[in-house]
Design a protein around this motif. Structure first.
Motif, PDB file in Angstrom:
ATOM      1  N   PHE A 277       0.832  -1.201   0.000  1.00  0.00           N
ATOM      2  CA  PHE A 277       0.000   0.000   0.000  1.00  0.00           C
ATOM      3  C   PHE A 277       0.871   1.258   0.000  1.00  0.00           C
ATOM      4  CE2 PHE A 277       0.728  -0.787   4.516  1.00  0.00           C
ATOM      5  CZ  PHE A 277       1.002   0.482   5.016  1.00  0.00           C
ATOM      6  N   TRP A 278       0.251   2.376  -0.414  1.00  0.00           N
ATOM      7  CA  TRP A 278       0.830   3.713  -0.345  1.00  0.00           C
ATOM      8  C   TRP A 278      -0.236   4.634   0.202  1.00  0.00           C
ATOM      9  CZ3 TRP A 278      -0.976   8.202  -2.694  1.00  0.00           C
ATOM     10  CH2 TRP A 278      -0.129   9.319  -2.649  1.00  0.00           C
ATOM     11  N   CYS A 279       0.094   5.383   1.262  1.00  0.00           N
ATOM     12  CA  CYS A 279      -0.865   6.332   1.839  1.00  0.00           C
ATOM     13  C   CYS A 279      -0.208   7.688   2.026  1.00  0.00           C
ATOM     14  CB  CYS A 279      -1.413   5.809   3.160  1.00  0.00           C
ATOM     15  SG  CYS A 279      -0.163   5.560   4.445  1.00  0.00           S
ATOM     16  N   GLY A 280       0.729   8.019   1.136  1.00  0.00           N
ATOM     17  CA  GLY A 280       1.512   9.229   1.269  1.00  0.00           C
ATOM     18  C   GLY A 280       2.863   8.905   1.889  1.00  0.00           C
ATOM     19  N   SER A 281       3.699   9.917   2.031  1.00  0.00           N
ATOM     20  CA  SER A 281       5.038   9.714   2.576  1.00  0.00           C
ATOM     21  C   SER A 281       5.573  11.031   3.122  1.00  0.00           C
ATOM     22  CB  SER A 281       5.977   9.191   1.488  1.00  0.00           C
ATOM     23  OG  SER A 281       6.227  10.206   0.523  1.00  0.00           O
ATOM     24  N   THR A 282       6.775  10.997   3.669  1.00  0.00           N
ATOM     25  CA  THR A 282       7.379  12.199   4.233  1.00  0.00           C
ATOM     26  C   THR A 282       8.071  13.049   3.169  1.00  0.00           C
ATOM     27  OG1 THR A 282       9.374  10.932   4.772  1.00  0.00           O
ATOM     28  CG2 THR A 282       7.690  11.148   6.498  1.00  0.00           C
ATOM     29  N   THR A 283       7.830  12.745   1.914  1.00  0.00           N
ATOM     30  CA  THR A 283       8.426  13.531   0.834  1.00  0.00           C
ATOM     31  C   THR A 283       7.515  14.666   0.374  1.00  0.00           C
ATOM     32  OG1 THR A 283       7.532  12.055  -0.868  1.00  0.00           O
ATOM     33  CG2 THR A 283       9.721  11.538   0.011  1.00  0.00           C
ATOM     34  N   GLY A 284       6.303  14.724   0.879  1.00  0.00           N
ATOM     35  CA  GLY A 284       5.376  15.767   0.465  1.00  0.00           C
ATOM     36  C   GLY A 284       5.640  17.091   1.164  1.00  0.00           C
ATOM     37  N   THR A 285       4.912  18.111   0.754  1.00  0.00           N
ATOM     38  CA  THR A 285       4.975  19.421   1.410  1.00  0.00           C
ATOM     39  C   THR A 285       4.479  19.281   2.838  1.00  0.00           C
ATOM     40  OG1 THR A 285       4.550  20.512  -0.697  1.00  0.00           O
ATOM     41  CG2 THR A 285       4.197  21.808   1.302  1.00  0.00           C
ATOM     42  N   SER A 286       5.233  19.812   3.810  1.00  0.00           N
ATOM     43  CA  SER A 286       4.902  19.556   5.214  1.00  0.00           C
ATOM     44  C   SER A 286       4.538  20.816   5.976  1.00  0.00           C
ATOM     45  CB  SER A 286       6.075  18.865   5.914  1.00  0.00           C
ATOM     46  OG  SER A 286       7.195  19.728   5.999  1.00  0.00           O
ATOM     47  N   LYS A 287       3.779  20.619   7.046  1.00  0.00           N
ATOM     48  CA  LYS A 287       3.512  21.666   8.024  1.00  0.00           C
ATOM     49  C   LYS A 287       3.344  20.996   9.382  1.00  0.00           C
ATOM     50  CE  LYS A 287      -1.518  21.803   7.226  1.00  0.00           C
ATOM     51  NZ  LYS A 287      -2.666  22.672   6.877  1.00  0.00           N
ATOM     52  N   THR A 288       3.775  21.672  10.439  1.00  0.00           N
ATOM     53  CA  THR A 288       3.706  21.126  11.792  1.00  0.00           C
ATOM     54  C   THR A 288       2.815  22.027  12.636  1.00  0.00           C
ATOM     55  OG1 THR A 288       5.925  20.180  11.607  1.00  0.00           O
ATOM     56  CG2 THR A 288       5.043  20.471  13.832  1.00  0.00           C
ATOM     57  N   PHE A 289       1.938  21.412  13.424  1.00  0.00           N
ATOM     58  CA  PHE A 289       1.023  22.199  14.230  1.00  0.00           C
ATOM     59  C   PHE A 289       0.803  21.538  15.586  1.00  0.00           C
ATOM     60  CE2 PHE A 289      -1.222  19.508  11.207  1.00  0.00           C
ATOM     61  CZ  PHE A 289      -2.083  18.771  12.012  1.00  0.00           C
ATOM     62  N   ASP A 290       0.346  22.319  16.534  1.00  0.00           N
ATOM     63  CA  ASP A 290       0.044  21.852  17.883  1.00  0.00           C
ATOM     64  C   ASP A 290      -1.204  20.987  17.832  1.00  0.00           C
ATOM     65  OD1 ASP A 290      -0.780  21.598  20.571  1.00  0.00           O
ATOM     66  OD2 ASP A 290       0.095  23.540  21.101  1.00  0.00           O
TER      67      ASP A 290
ATOM     68  N   SER B  83       2.650  12.023  14.401  1.00  0.00           N
ATOM     69  CA  SER B  83       2.575  12.795  15.637  1.00  0.00           C
ATOM     70  C   SER B  83       3.890  12.699  16.400  1.00  0.00           C
ATOM     71  CB  SER B  83       1.433  12.284  16.518  1.00  0.00           C
ATOM     72  OG  SER B  83       1.805  11.072  17.158  1.00  0.00           O
ATOM     73  N   SER B  84       4.074  13.611  17.356  1.00  0.00           N
ATOM     74  CA  SER B  84       5.283  13.595  18.182  1.00  0.00           C
ATOM     75  C   SER B  84       5.327  12.382  19.098  1.00  0.00           C
ATOM     76  CB  SER B  84       5.368  14.883  19.009  1.00  0.00           C
ATOM     77  OG  SER B  84       4.200  15.061  19.793  1.00  0.00           O
TER      78      SER B  84
END
Length: 261
Positions: free
Chosen positions: A48-61, A89-90
């Motif tokens: 399966f593929w459900c996305g990856s850490t190569t996409g455009t990222s943003k971090t939020f609380d 998540s963290s």
């Protein structure tokens, strides 16, 4: 609003052979037909593929003392592009929303193996080829975008229930309660957005009572008209304070688009 009601019926066989990401000219070259089969996306060792850490990222609380990093990823197959959001998540948990590509042949679901079982359908194969699309509740507004300024007619697509959803319908689970009974139901509404911003919808009944979609089934979406975007929304009888309790998943394949040249 039009409703497709197709339970346990033999799926109709198309009058032409579907090929992967196929394209053909019709009506004296005045239109072009595409069949999107999701075969071009690589999948991991679990299928399966459900996305990856190569996409455009943003971090939020996340509101609970931690943070979540969300990666927005896309898959394109002319003339369609889909977006999925993969998040970590963290605390080390990962999750996704929107769409996942799967080649898995397993047909069962066990909550202890949510991953990778959430990427199974109950048929154990794609409608054509080796891969299919898993559609999940669009938490972040994910949709299928048609990259054509004037839009396209969506002649139809094939769909079947996921193993995750079917397990909840047949056996019940800790979120939705026991198995479905006579007055239970589950529906997916497909919305087509037009160039002028107006919309049209077609409803798919995924389950009614103890009956549910058990095999690849075609839904005609031509009544949506010429659209530039498709989105999916799930509703059902097992709904609580935070929305639908039944797993909001189903699987699709072979999306047929017709574009006027």
């Amino acid at each position: 609003m039009k409703t497709a009601k197709l339970f346990g019926l033999a799926a109709l066989v198309c009058g032409f052979a579907m090929t992967f990401s196929s394209c053909s000219n019709d009506d004296g070259d005045s239109t072009k037909t595409y069949v999107i089969s999701f075969e071009k996306q690589d999948v991991n060792k679990d299928g399966f593929w459900c996305g990856s850490t190569t996409g455009t990222s943003k971090t939020f609380d996340d509101g609970y003392g931690g943070t979540t990093t969300q990666y927005t990823c896309t898959y394109s197959e002319t003339p369609l592009t889909l977006t999925t959001n993969y998040s970590i998540s963290s605390y080390g948990n990962d999750f996704w929303s929107g769409f996942a590509v799967s080649s898995r042949m397993e047909t069962t679901f066990d909550a202890k193996t949510l991953t990778p079982d959430q990427y199974n359908n109950i048929v154990g194969k794609a409608h054509s080829g080796n891969k299919f699309l898993v559609v999940q509740r669009p938490y972040n507004g994910e949709s299928l975008v048609i990259n054509e300024a004037k839009g396209a007619i969506v002649k139809g697509l094939w769909y079947v229930n996921s193993a995750y959803t079917t397990n909840s319908i047949v056996n019940g689970d800790s979120y939705s309660g026991g198995p479905f009974v006579a007055d239970d139901w589950l529906k997916c509404t497909i919305t087509g957005k037009k160039v002028d911003g107006t919309t049209a919808t077609v409803d798919i009944d995924l389950a009614k009572g103890t009956s549910y979609v058990k095999e690849w089934t075609r839904v005609d979406l031509s009544s949506l008209g010429k659209v530039i975007e498709l989105s999916f929304y799930f509703t059902g009888s097992r709904t609580g304070d935070f929305g639908l309790n039944t797993p909001a998943y189903f699987c699709i394949d072979d999306v047929e688009l017709v574009i006027e040249k």
